[in-house]
Write a protein that holds these residues in place. Structure first.
Motif, mmCIF file in Angstrom:
data_model
loop_
_atom_site.group_PDB
_atom_site.id
_atom_site.type_symbol
_atom_site.label_atom_id
_atom_site.label_comp_id
_atom_site.label_asym_id
_atom_site.label_seq_id
_atom_site.Cartn_x
_atom_site.Cartn_y
_atom_site.Cartn_z
ATOM 1 N N PRO A 1 0.793 -1.077 0.037
ATOM 2 C CA PRO A 1 0.077 0.165 0.009
ATOM 3 C C PRO A 1 0.841 1.398 0.066
ATOM 4 C CG PRO A 1 -0.066 -0.937 2.346
ATOM 5 C CD PRO A 1 1.038 -1.759 1.384
ATOM 6 N N THR B 1 -7.655 2.849 -3.266
ATOM 7 C CA THR B 1 -6.230 2.034 -2.653
ATOM 8 C C THR B 1 -6.900 1.728 -1.228
ATOM 9 O OG1 THR B 1 -5.358 3.925 -1.406
ATOM 10 C CG2 THR B 1 -4.527 3.472 -3.814
ATOM 11 N N GLU C 1 -6.699 -2.111 -0.072
ATOM 12 C CA GLU C 1 -6.233 -2.525 1.115
ATOM 13 C C GLU C 1 -7.256 -3.597 2.010
ATOM 14 O OE1 GLU C 1 -3.559 -0.187 3.626
ATOM 15 O OE2 GLU C 1 -4.318 1.603 2.422
#
Length: 325
Positions: free
Chosen positions: A50, A62, A66
């Motif tokens: 990440p 993102t 995750e």
């Protein structure tokens, strides 16, 4: 439309820092999480992954990746909190994906700390639109969803306790942030008056500075305007990890609604009095450091002797209806 078997939490302002951490930790707690903010990206092309959670590379896309990569449930929905049409579209999409809403967390914020003289009108307007007006719009759009959920739900607002020192040196910013806390107090009174005892709105604010994009930006501004050469490590020693904030919010969601409705809480103090937490060293960004507390140990009590005496209550909606007859 199928209602999610999990409780659904919408985090507005979840692309970076504190909001990202809250989204991740609520997903770990078993919530279906809606990650909302303006910033989006092609998460599949982000490398390394990440990304730095306080950088522009961290977006709702993102954060969704995750959470899903860890085996939990999340959906990224873009929203501009300055635009009520965009806010309503976010709520519609939340219902389309999960069928309802149980928890709303408003973490979006615009920040500018300066005197009134040094705060341009455009900056002032931006802060009011993102902070207090954005919150009001998101709450308004969420109320019909809570109604469909038989008025069972929680709202958590990132806004401060109300006390005079908070205004100093950042008055324009304080106008909106304190306004958010006024909304917390006022909506809580509405729900109490209407007998909605399964609804609660609570404000939360950090007792010490927390590592986030905001604190990093403020620190850069400070260093640019200061002749001192303080190192980044000494600045970091004044910070806590954002996990203290998510832990406090999770503790709020576990607390009965009637015990926290309308409260303006500090993360550290709430964890201490409800979760029995006494050791906060695990939250220090720099191991062994003792971050400086920013907030007073005691805050003013906003209630007054005639708190429950409203006098003759006025309802403008009744007056408007009467004028149309």
């Amino acid at each position: 439309m199928t209602r999610s078997k999990k409780q659904v939490a919408l985090i507005v302002g979840a692309s970076r820092g504190i909001g990202r951490q809250v989204a991740i930790d609520l997903a770990k707690e078993g919530y279906a999480v809606v990650v909302a903010a303006k910033s989006t990206s092609d998460a599949s092309k982000v490398s390394p992954f990440p990304p730095d959670p306080n950088s522009s590379a961290s977006t709702i896309s993102t954060v969704e990746r995750e959470i899903r990569s860890a085996g939990y449930e999340a959906t990224a929905i873009a929203v501009d909190t300055r635009d009520y049409v965009s806010i309503q579209a976010m709520m519609d999409q939340t219902v389309s994906v999960y069928g309802g809403l149980d928890v709303l967390i408003y973490n979006s914020g615009a920040i500018w700390w300066a005197s009134v003289e040094k705060t341009p009108m455009k900056r002032f307007q931006l802060m009011q639109r993102v902070n207090v007006e954005g919150l009001y719009g998101v709450v308004q759009a969420a109320l019909p969803l809570f109604e469909k959920n038989a008025w069972k739900g929680r709202v958590v607002v990132v806004s401060p306790p109300i006390y005079s020192r908070f205004f100093r040196g950042k008055t324009a910013y304080a106008v909106g942030k304190v306004g958010m806390s006024v909304l917390t107090k006022g909506l809580a009174m509405d729900w109490e008056r209407e007998g909605k005892t399964d609804m609660a709105i609570t404000s939360i604010w950090p007792a010490t500075a927390i590592q986030s994009a905001a604190t990093e930006n403020l620190d850069r501004d400070h260093q640019a305007s200061s002749s001192s050469s303080s190192s980044s490590s000494s600045n970091s020693s004044d910070l806590r990890k954002p996990t203290i904030y998510s832990d406090a919010i999770i503790a709020m969601l576990r607390t009965p609604a009637t015990q926290i409705n309308g409260h303006l809480e500090l993360d550290e103090d709430f964890l201490r009095k409800t979760g029995g937490v006494t050791d906060f060293d695990k939250y220090s960004l720099v191991p062994g450091s003792r971050p400086r507390r920013m907030l007073p140990v005691e805050l003013p009590d906003l209630t007054v002797e005639e708190q429950d005496d409203e006098g003759r209550r006025v309802d403008s909606t009744v007056r408007r209806r009467a004028s149309k007859i």
